[in-house]
Design a protein around this motif. Structure first.
Motif, mmCIF file in Angstrom:
data_model
loop_
_atom_site.group_PDB
_atom_site.id
_atom_site.type_symbol
_atom_site.label_atom_id
_atom_site.label_comp_id
_atom_site.label_asym_id
_atom_site.label_seq_id
_atom_site.Cartn_x
_atom_site.Cartn_y
_atom_site.Cartn_z
ATOM 1 N N GLY A 196 -18.941 -78.798 -64.445
ATOM 2 C CA GLY A 196 -18.900 -79.260 -65.497
ATOM 3 C C GLY A 196 -18.211 -78.802 -66.707
ATOM 4 O O GLY A 196 -17.921 -79.372 -67.512
ATOM 5 N N ASP A 197 -17.580 -77.600 -66.271
ATOM 6 C CA ASP A 197 -16.612 -77.000 -67.030
ATOM 7 C C ASP A 197 -15.204 -76.911 -66.521
ATOM 8 O O ASP A 197 -14.242 -76.255 -66.977
ATOM 9 N N GLY A 198 -15.061 -77.804 -65.772
ATOM 10 C CA GLY A 198 -13.839 -78.191 -64.971
ATOM 11 C C GLY A 198 -13.179 -77.187 -64.026
ATOM 12 O O GLY A 198 -12.104 -77.050 -63.582
ATOM 13 N N ARG A 199 -14.086 -76.336 -63.721
ATOM 14 C CA ARG A 199 -13.673 -75.365 -62.526
ATOM 15 C C ARG A 199 -13.889 -75.813 -61.265
ATOM 16 O O ARG A 199 -14.877 -76.432 -61.053
ATOM 17 N N THR A 200 -13.005 -75.433 -60.300
ATOM 18 C CA THR A 200 -12.961 -75.699 -58.856
ATOM 19 C C THR A 200 -14.166 -74.804 -58.233
ATOM 20 O O THR A 200 -14.015 -73.633 -58.353
ATOM 21 N N VAL A 201 -15.291 -75.285 -57.663
ATOM 22 C CA VAL A 201 -16.352 -74.319 -57.268
ATOM 23 C C VAL A 201 -16.704 -74.949 -55.666
ATOM 24 O O VAL A 201 -16.523 -75.850 -55.385
ATOM 25 N N ALA A 202 -17.216 -73.971 -55.229
ATOM 26 C CA ALA A 202 -17.825 -74.411 -53.593
ATOM 27 C C ALA A 202 -19.151 -75.274 -53.843
ATOM 28 O O ALA A 202 -20.073 -74.637 -54.421
ATOM 29 N N ASN A 203 -19.402 -76.373 -53.125
ATOM 30 C CA ASN A 203 -20.803 -77.144 -53.516
ATOM 31 C C ASN A 203 -21.432 -76.616 -52.317
ATOM 32 O O ASN A 203 -21.952 -77.206 -51.518
ATOM 33 N N ARG A 204 -22.346 -75.384 -52.498
ATOM 34 C CA ARG A 204 -22.980 -74.745 -51.751
ATOM 35 C C ARG A 204 -24.182 -74.108 -52.660
ATOM 36 O O ARG A 204 -24.230 -73.900 -53.798
ATOM 37 N N PHE A 205 -25.201 -73.594 -51.898
ATOM 38 C CA PHE A 205 -26.335 -73.041 -52.474
ATOM 39 C C PHE A 205 -26.835 -71.737 -51.431
ATOM 40 O O PHE A 205 -26.416 -71.924 -50.322
ATOM 41 N N GLU A 206 -27.435 -70.475 -52.318
ATOM 42 C CA GLU A 206 -28.087 -69.768 -51.284
ATOM 43 C C GLU A 206 -29.472 -69.673 -52.135
ATOM 44 O O GLU A 206 -29.824 -69.844 -53.225
ATOM 45 N N LEU A 207 -30.501 -69.380 -51.202
ATOM 46 C CA LEU A 207 -31.874 -69.316 -51.716
ATOM 47 C C LEU A 207 -32.226 -67.936 -51.644
ATOM 48 O O LEU A 207 -32.190 -67.507 -50.583
ATOM 49 N N PHE A 208 -32.926 -67.336 -52.703
ATOM 50 C CA PHE A 208 -33.420 -65.872 -52.800
ATOM 51 C C PHE A 208 -34.882 -65.884 -53.079
ATOM 52 O O PHE A 208 -35.201 -66.692 -53.854
ATOM 53 N N LEU A 209 -35.562 -64.850 -52.300
ATOM 54 C CA LEU A 209 -37.057 -64.722 -52.852
ATOM 55 C C LEU A 209 -37.213 -63.318 -53.001
ATOM 56 O O LEU A 209 -37.006 -62.553 -52.044
ATOM 57 N N ASP A 210 -37.467 -62.950 -54.249
ATOM 58 C CA ASP A 210 -37.570 -61.740 -54.365
ATOM 59 C C ASP A 210 -36.672 -60.621 -53.961
ATOM 60 O O ASP A 210 -36.968 -59.582 -53.307
ATOM 61 N N GLY A 211 -35.562 -61.159 -54.148
ATOM 62 C CA GLY A 211 -34.074 -60.333 -53.802
ATOM 63 C C GLY A 211 -33.599 -60.435 -52.486
ATOM 64 O O GLY A 211 -33.021 -59.849 -52.064
ATOM 65 N N VAL A 212 -34.441 -61.266 -51.510
ATOM 66 C CA VAL A 212 -34.149 -61.476 -50.241
ATOM 67 C C VAL A 212 -33.397 -62.722 -49.980
ATOM 68 O O VAL A 212 -34.059 -63.877 -50.365
ATOM 69 N N GLU A 213 -32.145 -62.663 -49.482
ATOM 70 C CA GLU A 213 -31.606 -63.959 -49.045
ATOM 71 C C GLU A 213 -32.348 -64.885 -47.890
ATOM 72 O O GLU A 213 -32.327 -64.254 -46.710
ATOM 73 N N LEU A 214 -32.728 -66.070 -48.120
ATOM 74 C CA LEU A 214 -33.636 -66.755 -47.169
ATOM 75 C C LEU A 214 -32.831 -67.717 -46.469
ATOM 76 O O LEU A 214 -32.838 -68.057 -45.204
ATOM 77 N N ALA A 215 -31.865 -68.539 -47.222
ATOM 78 C CA ALA A 215 -31.182 -69.603 -46.627
ATOM 79 C C ALA A 215 -29.849 -69.764 -47.487
ATOM 80 O O ALA A 215 -29.485 -69.222 -48.442
ATOM 81 N N ASN A 216 -28.941 -70.674 -46.591
ATOM 82 C CA ASN A 216 -27.663 -71.015 -47.190
ATOM 83 C C ASN A 216 -27.497 -72.493 -46.872
ATOM 84 O O ASN A 216 -27.426 -72.783 -45.639
ATOM 85 N N GLY A 217 -26.992 -73.248 -47.787
ATOM 86 C CA GLY A 217 -26.897 -74.731 -47.865
ATOM 87 C C GLY A 217 -25.485 -75.046 -48.250
ATOM 88 O O GLY A 217 -25.004 -74.620 -49.055
ATOM 89 N N TYR A 218 -24.896 -76.086 -47.553
ATOM 90 C CA TYR A 218 -23.593 -76.626 -47.874
ATOM 91 C C TYR A 218 -23.634 -78.043 -48.118
ATOM 92 O O TYR A 218 -24.418 -78.865 -47.436
ATOM 93 N N GLN A 219 -22.959 -78.788 -49.152
ATOM 94 C CA GLN A 219 -22.260 -79.972 -48.968
ATOM 95 C C GLN A 219 -21.290 -79.925 -47.930
ATOM 96 O O GLN A 219 -20.202 -79.435 -48.230
ATOM 97 N N GLU A 220 -21.552 -80.643 -46.752
ATOM 98 C CA GLU A 220 -20.514 -80.188 -45.895
ATOM 99 C C GLU A 220 -19.114 -80.720 -45.714
ATOM 100 O O GLU A 220 -18.903 -81.744 -46.178
#
Length: 294
Positions: A196-220
């Protein structure tokens, strides 16, 4: 998955190719004089199946990564990975959240922009800050880190090293929620987009629970030539870092050239999830045969 009509596919554990990622090392194998790799993820196989016309699909099984051991790591672990044809990253985050609820995770999962986390913690924009600024910040905030020993590989790799150090040491501890819009330099096999601010970013996410990374997702990513270029940059960085050379997977690239459908995918560490559900302090507590007992 059955309720959502997501097809199960048994992905190969042995493959002729592996990932080119600078920070992932594969376990190699030899059979009748032919070189193989124990797969670090079912991603390449599942994408080849998607490109061949298979609908939304998933795989759950063992994956392998060399040199990974510790409280949250084991050289062999279980990965649940699935791809949803026609989904956006937002829809996939919804689905991951529902899975966690079904498994009894009651904590709210806020959606947190990577850039906003850095702005709050350090007062900088991680997408646009110069490498010199990031390097100075690491030197000031993490005097125990010997930067010359982990940088000098290339502009992309060096920026990512600084960002990862700052994220893991100051933001990740205690973090719960979906972190999205990562730096474009960390896009891996994800598409890039404009926020929304015009910056190029990776269209992906990571999921954390209590400081532990559980998952990594992409718009492929669906453009084979873009992926080929990213893999070539990976290979150059591996050479600069003195890592073993890894060939590009031409079968994956050919499949993507033929046409990968619009899809979003996510990989979830099953043992990490079991740790979160059980309160275990070590991954070895939720594995029958961790590496030291295998």
């Amino acid at each position: 998955m059955a309720e959502r009509r997501v097809l199960e596919l048994s992905a190969p554990v042995l493959g002729r190719h592996t990932v080119t990622d600078l920070h992932i090392e594969s376990v190699s194998a030899n059979e009748s004089g032919r070189g193989w790799f124990l797969q670090t993820s079912p991603e390449y196989a599942l994408k080849r199946a998607l490109a061949a016309g298979v609908p939304s699909l998933y795989s759950m099984g063992p994956v392998f990564r060399a040199g990974e051991s510790g409280a949250r790591h084991n050289p062999e672990f279980t990965m649940l990975e699935w791809y949803r044809v026609g989904f956006s990253v937002g829809q996939l985050m919804d689905e991951v959240g529902l899975l966690l609820q079904d498994l009894g995770v009651e904590e709210p999962m806020p959606r947190l922009a990577y850039g906003e986390l850095f702005a709050s913690a350090f007062g900088i924009d991680p997408h646009q800050a110069a490498y010199a600024v990031l390097r100075e910040l690491v030197a000031a905030r993490l005097p125990d880190v010997n930067l010359p020993s982990v940088t000098g590989i290339g502009e992309r790799a060096d920026r990512n090293t600084c960002l990862d150090l700052l994220f893991t040491r100051f933001i990740e501890p205690g973090l719960t929620g979906f972190v999205f819009d990562y730096p474009a330099s960390q896009s891996a096999l994800a598409e890039v987009t404009v926020d929304g601010d015009g910056r190029t970013v990776a269209n992906r996410f990571e999921l954390f629970l209590d400081g532990v990374e559980l998952a990594n997702g992409y718009q492929e990513l669906r453009d084979a030539e873009v992926l080929r270029g990213r893999m070539a940059l990976d290979q150059a960085e591996r050479a600069a870092a003195g890592r073993p050379a890894v060939e590009q997977d031409d079968r994956l690239l050919a499949a993507m050239t033929g046409g990968l459908p619009v899809c979003a995918g996510v990989a979830l560490g099953v043992e990490r999830l079991l740790m979160a559900l059980s309160g275990a302090a070590s991954i070895h507590e939720v594995m029958a045969f961790p590496a030291d007992r295998a």
